[in-house]
Design a protein around this motif. Structure first.
Motif, PDB file in Angstrom:
ATOM      1  N   PRO A  34      -4.805 -11.955   2.808  1.00  0.00           N
ATOM      2  CA  PRO A  34      -5.832 -10.925   2.709  1.00  0.00           C
ATOM      3  C   PRO A  34      -7.268 -11.454   2.701  1.00  0.00           C
ATOM      4  N   PRO A  35      -7.596 -12.495   1.959  1.00  0.00           N
ATOM      5  CA  PRO A  35      -9.001 -12.909   1.918  1.00  0.00           C
ATOM      6  C   PRO A  35      -9.536 -13.320   3.274  1.00  0.00           C
ATOM      7  N   MET A  36      -8.699 -13.805   4.190  1.00  0.00           N
ATOM      8  CA  MET A  36      -9.184 -14.353   5.443  1.00  0.00           C
ATOM      9  C   MET A  36      -9.103 -13.374   6.596  1.00  0.00           C
ATOM     10  N   ALA A  37      -8.359 -12.313   6.482  1.00  0.00           N
ATOM     11  CA  ALA A  37      -8.215 -11.404   7.614  1.00  0.00           C
ATOM     12  C   ALA A  37      -8.807 -10.055   7.278  1.00  0.00           C
ATOM     13  N   TYR A  38      -8.014  -9.167   6.703  1.00  0.00           N
ATOM     14  CA  TYR A  38      -8.528  -7.827   6.449  1.00  0.00           C
ATOM     15  C   TYR A  38      -8.426  -7.446   4.997  1.00  0.00           C
ATOM     16  N   ALA A  39      -8.134  -8.398   4.134  1.00  0.00           N
ATOM     17  CA  ALA A  39      -8.256  -8.267   2.683  1.00  0.00           C
ATOM     18  C   ALA A  39      -7.285  -7.296   2.057  1.00  0.00           C
ATOM     19  N   GLN A  40      -6.414  -6.626   2.834  1.00  0.00           N
ATOM     20  CA  GLN A  40      -5.421  -5.745   2.232  1.00  0.00           C
ATOM     21  C   GLN A  40      -4.091  -5.902   2.954  1.00  0.00           C
ATOM     22  N   ILE A  41      -3.019  -6.021   2.198  1.00  0.00           N
ATOM     23  CA  ILE A  41      -1.664  -5.865   2.703  1.00  0.00           C
ATOM     24  C   ILE A  41      -0.915  -5.024   1.677  1.00  0.00           C
ATOM     25  N   THR A  42       0.330  -4.711   1.996  1.00  0.00           N
ATOM     26  CA  THR A  42       1.125  -3.907   1.082  1.00  0.00           C
ATOM     27  C   THR A  42       1.424  -4.684  -0.195  1.00  0.00           C
ATOM     28  N   ASP A  43       1.404  -3.966  -1.298  1.00  0.00           N
ATOM     29  CA  ASP A  43       1.764  -4.556  -2.583  1.00  0.00           C
ATOM     30  C   ASP A  43       3.108  -5.273  -2.437  1.00  0.00           C
ATOM     31  N   PRO A  44       3.154  -6.580  -2.756  1.00  0.00           N
ATOM     32  CA  PRO A  44       4.405  -7.334  -2.565  1.00  0.00           C
ATOM     33  C   PRO A  44       5.619  -6.726  -3.263  1.00  0.00           C
ATOM     34  N   GLN A  45       5.416  -6.133  -4.432  1.00  0.00           N
ATOM     35  CA  GLN A  45       6.541  -5.513  -5.120  1.00  0.00           C
ATOM     36  C   GLN A  45       7.093  -4.324  -4.312  1.00  0.00           C
ATOM     37  N   GLU A  46       6.188  -3.611  -3.665  1.00  0.00           N
ATOM     38  CA  GLU A  46       6.637  -2.472  -2.862  1.00  0.00           C
ATOM     39  C   GLU A  46       7.308  -2.941  -1.575  1.00  0.00           C
ATOM     40  N   VAL A  47       6.860  -4.042  -1.017  1.00  0.00           N
ATOM     41  CA  VAL A  47       7.530  -4.612   0.156  1.00  0.00           C
ATOM     42  C   VAL A  47       8.968  -4.967  -0.201  1.00  0.00           C
ATOM     43  N   ALA A  48       9.140  -5.627  -1.338  1.00  0.00           N
ATOM     44  CA  ALA A  48      10.492  -5.992  -1.767  1.00  0.00           C
ATOM     45  C   ALA A  48      11.344  -4.751  -1.998  1.00  0.00           C
ATOM     46  N   ALA A  49      10.732  -3.713  -2.566  1.00  0.00           N
ATOM     47  CA  ALA A  49      11.483  -2.471  -2.801  1.00  0.00           C
ATOM     48  C   ALA A  49      11.925  -1.834  -1.491  1.00  0.00           C
ATOM     49  N   PRO A 115       5.833   3.203  -7.220  1.00  0.00           N
ATOM     50  CA  PRO A 115       5.216   4.094  -8.215  1.00  0.00           C
ATOM     51  C   PRO A 115       4.110   4.984  -7.671  1.00  0.00           C
ATOM     52  N   HIS A 116       3.564   4.660  -6.488  1.00  0.00           N
ATOM     53  CA  HIS A 116       2.458   5.445  -5.939  1.00  0.00           C
ATOM     54  C   HIS A 116       2.937   6.508  -4.946  1.00  0.00           C
TER      55      HIS A 116
END
Length: 977
Positions: A34-49, A115-116
């Motif tokens: 995220p810091p080097m490209a677009y600063a946001q990806i999916t919450d890792p916990q939600e990816v795992a879910a 949760p969101h």
């Protein structure tokens, strides 16, 4: 000695390699951190879910593109809709929209780790198992949409503690057990849509504390006990629908008359007793159904709401007279008081306050009461249907001139809502219908050709019985609430209600077409408008309606130019413009770095790729590429099938086509099979090959050839079928068999093939259009049972098309065998189930005449029509049929010609074909039901008993050809004496 010191060229190679590796590493960092490209990806916990959720699902049609290689929100995972949370810099899943994707499997407990999420949508799939209690952890959840699945088990108590839940949509499942009392803790719930399940036990009185509940739909369950009087405390309730439960001995509480906002009260077939309470306190009541109970006493004469449309009190024990105030209901559409003990007069003024229009229909049923006379002069308007059969007033029906009113009911309930579609005067050739364009029906004087976007809806509890008078109001209601951009809604002419159909409930299924704006000078919507319309319906943002009630979203039909529009996109699923810009810049950076790296290392990559190809081609063919597990379908290795066919010897070959060759083989366990082996150059892609296998594995019918297994290895694709010892119908009708083939056997084959195709059209899930019905693809087992085979070019029928009518089609390139191809499909590229009907009609003509579909420039349909029109039908009947019952042959010929008509709509459905064949089969004399015996020693037909004597005589023939006048002539036929 060879020097171990690196040369200059090796230094350069190592330098290039180092640069490339560094460049690729930078690209990876830019693309994935995220810091080097677009600063946001999916919450890792939600990816795992989400990945865990995926493991619980079966996706036979590969609709889900969920893979570990890509980020869910950044790379548009199917159905995953996200938003950017600026507080933590992550994207979060706010919606899972997995509507009608043919998914099976179960719901994962890991859903509770999102949760969101506000909307959980698995509508109209094949999900089984129970609802995980972990869903109760999703505190943001507003809509739980699980209708139309196979979910079972009981509802977990944990679902009763969702603080933001608005809609429970769980209908059409197999959920059992009681309704949890914990559901009384849902402060924001407005919709309990839980009809057509197996809920049992008492309705919890505690639910009366729900402050916002509007719709309480629990019809078609196994509820028992009593009707809680406390439900009247639901001050927001507008619909109480509990039909077809068993509240044995319960009464309708008087308190129900104190529901100030109630619009619909439906308690049909609930085993209720006692009196009908005074309902005059419900000022806005529009729909009342208390039929099929044990209610007694008089019908209250207190005035009902003047806006009421429907009163159904049939099949009770009500007595007294018909209330006089029923004559003051200006919006009345249905009044059913039949099968009671009502006495006195038939009021002749019930319709006096109704303003009639061409769309107005009033259906009144007073049958089977004790009504003895008519008050006043009975002047019935043409828009009113009145039924009086079974009353004493009908004893002198002729003298009273009411004979038509006293006819017994034929059992067909009036269905007045037949849409009158506008007749277009526009030239058809000017609109590219092959790409799903059509003239906008709501602009009758303007030939505006545009591509519509379709939405299938079902009004799940409307407060009307006839839609047509409210059609204009419905159009206004929908278009004014569908916004294509902020503060801009659709115009009235952009909506067309294409079809409607009343379903049990009653519920009203409809198909809506939305057209682009005429003033934009464009005949297609842009992607953002399509997405806006889809979001409106999928997120249920259209407000409730007193008349139309809540709705089900059945499907979207995005065809032609919209085929790929409904994929989740970053631009319209909650990301800010800054986030989108960041993603774009990050992507550009990735592309630049990767291209530079690849340019430096391209030669080495190409060399290694070439070496890998050579290595792969030299690999052993002993291991299948993919291992699939499907019931009844076995993966075979190439070696197994090679052994089964003795190395694919020419002596084991039993057929050949454009795809390759068919071999007879014997497996290691002794089972004889037919192996279809694709030739080089005709191999399918993995997705298509496995889709065909998965489709065939789900088809189980005695008139379909069964798939035993498959082989998919390097350069080899094979399908293994059950072996059909008597070959194909084409073989049977050809010179290969020289013996006679009697009429009963031909009819037996025709009926078997028709039943197999009917299964494909109506019982396969989803339905299938075969697309290549022909004599070669109808195989015969050892008992001469016909089995349809070869699904290589079959297509799924358009189940996503909510019209549900025969004209629904799939647009596709024309494929099939010349002579069998539907002419309308050939011209328009519109494939329908009637295309299979046409092809089967050609097969029927072959069975009757022995002719080929096309031979020496002659077309079988044209030849048969010419013979029939000239009165010479029997002159073209296959002579090898021997003696036959002429009446049955005539009926079979008429059916074959109906099936092979040029116009799609003129052909019968496959269900009609099967029924007609069964009728013809029942007419064939018992002595003519002989079975063809083709043993190795020769070909023979079991002879008829000696008591049946046939006599050749001249008989006057009339045959009704579809689309022509009756044709007659003197034709020699074979008839039993």
């Amino acid at each position: 000695m060879h020097s171990t010191r690196p040369t200059h060229s090796s230094h350069l190679y190592m330098a290039d390699k180092t640069v490339c590796l560094v460049g690729l590493l930078v690209a990876v960092l830019l693309c994935w951190f995220p810091p080097m490209a677009y600063a946001q990806i999916t919450d890792p916990q939600e990816v795992a879910a989400l990945l865990a959720v995926r493991t619980y699902l079966n996706d036979p049609y590969k609709n889900l593109n969920w893979t570990k290689k890509h980020d869910p929100c950044a790379s548009n995972w199917t159905g995953v809709i996200c938003y950017l949370d600026t507080t933590d810099g992550y994207m979060h899943v706010k919606e899972l929209r997995l509507l009608r994707l043919n998914l099976s499997g179960t719901l994962a407990p890991e859903l509770g780790q999102l949760p969101h999420m506000k909307i959980l949508d698995f509508l109209w799939n094949h999900i089984s198992g129970s609802i995980p209690k972990e869903i109760g952890n999703i505190t943001a959840l507003e809509f739980l949409l699980l209708s139309g699945n196979q979910i079972s088990g009981s509802l977990p108590d944990e679902l009763g503690y969702l603080p933001n839940l608005n809609k429970f949509q769980l209908d059409l499942n197999m959920i059992s057990g009681p309704i949890p009392k914990s559901f009384a803790n849902l402060p924001k719930v407005q919709h309990f849509h839980m009809n057509n399940n197996r809920f049992s036990g008492q309705i919890p009185p505690e639910l009366s504390t729900l402050p916002l509940l509007k719709h309480f739909l629990l019809d078609n369950n196994n509820l028992s006990g009593y009707l809680p009087p406390q439900l009247s405390q639901m001050r927001s309730l507008t619909i109480l629908q509990l039909d077809n439960n068993n509240f044995f001995g319960s009464v309708i509480p008087d308190s129900y008359s104190q529901m100030p906002k109630l619009l619909k009260l439906s308690l049909r077939n609930c085993s209720l007793q006692g009196r009908i309470p005074d309902l005059s306190g419900i000022q806005g009541l529009l729909y009342l159904d208390l039929s099929m109970n044990q209610l007694s006493g008089e019908i209250t004469s207190n005035r009902l709401s003047e806006n009421i449309t429907t009163i159904v009190l049939s099949n009770n024990k009500l007595n007294g007279s018909i209330p006089s105030n029923y004559s003051g209901l200006p919006h009345l559409q249905k009044l059913y008081l039949d099968h009671n003990l009502l006495s006195g007069y038939v009021p002749s003024t019930i319709w006096e306050n109704i303003t009639f229009t061409p769309d107005t229909k009033v259906d009144i049923n007073f049958e089977d009461n004790l009504l003895s006379d008519i008050s006043g002069i009975l002047d019935i308007p043409p828009n009113v249907t009145l039924k009086l059969n079974g009353n004493p007033v009908c004893t002198n029906a002729i003298q009273r001139n009411i004979s038509l009113l006293c006819l017994p009911d034929n059992g067909n309930e009036v269905t007045p809502d037949n849409l009158n579609k506008p007749v277009s005067t526009c030239p058809p050739q000017s609109c590219p219908i092959w790409n799903y364009f059509e003239y906008v029906p709501t602009l009758p004087n303007t030939c505006f050709c545009a591509a519509p976007f379709g939405v299938g809806l079902r009004l799940r509890s409307p407060s009307i019985s006839n839609f047509l008078p409210y059609r204009a109001q419905f159009d206004q209601f929908i278009t004014s609430n569908v916004y294509v951009k902020p503060n801009v809604h659709l115009n009235l002419y952009q909506l067309y209600v294409d079809s409607i159909e009343w379903e049990p409930g009653p519920r009203l299924r409809m198909f809506l077409l939305f057209f682009p704006e005429y003033t934009n000078n464009s005949n297609t919507f842009n992607a953002s408008v399509i997405q806006a319309i889809a979001d409106t319906f999928a997120r249920f943002t259209i407000p409730g309606s007193d008349i139309f009630g809540p709705y089900d979203l059945l499907n979207f039909t995005a065809q032609g130019p919209y085929s790929n529009v409904l994929l989740p996109s970053l631009s319209n699923h909650g990301l800010s413009k800054g986030a989108v810009a960041g993603i774009i810049l990050g992507s550009i950076s990735c592309a630049i770095v990767i291209v530079m790296s690849l340019l430096l290392f391209f030669q080495k990559i190409r060399q290694r790729s070439q070496a890998k190809v050579v290595k792969d081609q030299s690999r052993s063919l002993a291991v299948p590429k993919v291992s699939m597990k499907m019931d009844g379908v076995k993966p075979f290795s190439f070696a197994e099938l090679q052994m089964a066919t003795s190395g694919f010897k020419i002596t084991t070959q039993i057929g050949q086509g454009g795809y390759g060759k068919v071999y007879k083989g014997t497996l290691a366990d002794g089972v004889v099979v037919a192996i279809k082996r694709a030739q080089q150059g005709s191999l399918q892609g993995d997705k298509e090959f496995y889709t065909e296998i998965e489709m065939l594995s789900r088809l189980h019918h005695r008139n379909l050839v069964s798939l035993v297994g498959y082989c998919d290895e390097k350069d080899e694709q094979m399908l293994v079928y059950e072996f059909m010892p008597n070959g194909s119908l084409h073989d049977l009708l050809s010179a290969k068999y020289t013996g006679p083939l009697n009429f009963a056997t031909r009819l037996h084959v025709a009926l078997g093939a028709a039943r197999g195709i009917l299964y494909l059209h109506t019982e396969a899930d989803p339905p299938i259009i075969h697309r290549d019905i022909k004599a070669n693809n109808i195989l015969l087992d050892s008992k001469w049972t016909a089995k349809v085979s070869d699904f290589g070019i079959s297509r799924l029928a358009p189940v996503s098309d909510a019209k549900g009518v025969a004209t629904a089609h799939v647009s596709t390139n024309v494929k099939g065998t010349p002579g069998y191809v539907d002419p309308e499909y050939f011209l328009t590229h519109k494939l329908t189930e009637k295309s299979d009907v046409y092809s089967l009609g050609i097969v029927f003509l072959e069975l009757l005449t022995g002719m080929q579909p096309i031979s020496h420039g002659k077309n079988i349909v044209r030849e048969v029509n010419t013979a029939c029109q000239s009165g010479m039908m029997f002159s073209i009947i296959d002579r090898s049929m021997g003696v036959y019952p002429s009446d049955s042959v005539k009926k079979f010929m008429a059916l074959a010609l109906r099936c092979s008509l040029d116009e799609t709509n003129d052909r019968p459905s496959m269900l009609e074909v099967v029924r007609e064949l069964e009728n013809i089969s029942s007419m064939v004399p018992e002595y003519d039901h002989t079975v063809l015996d083709m043993s190795s020693s020769g070909t023979s037909v079991a002879s008829a008993p000696s008591s049946s004597v046939y006599d050749r005589r001249s008989t006057y023939l009339t045959i009704d050809l579809p689309g022509t006048d009756l044709v007659s002539g003197v034709i020699p036929t074979m008839r039993p004496r």
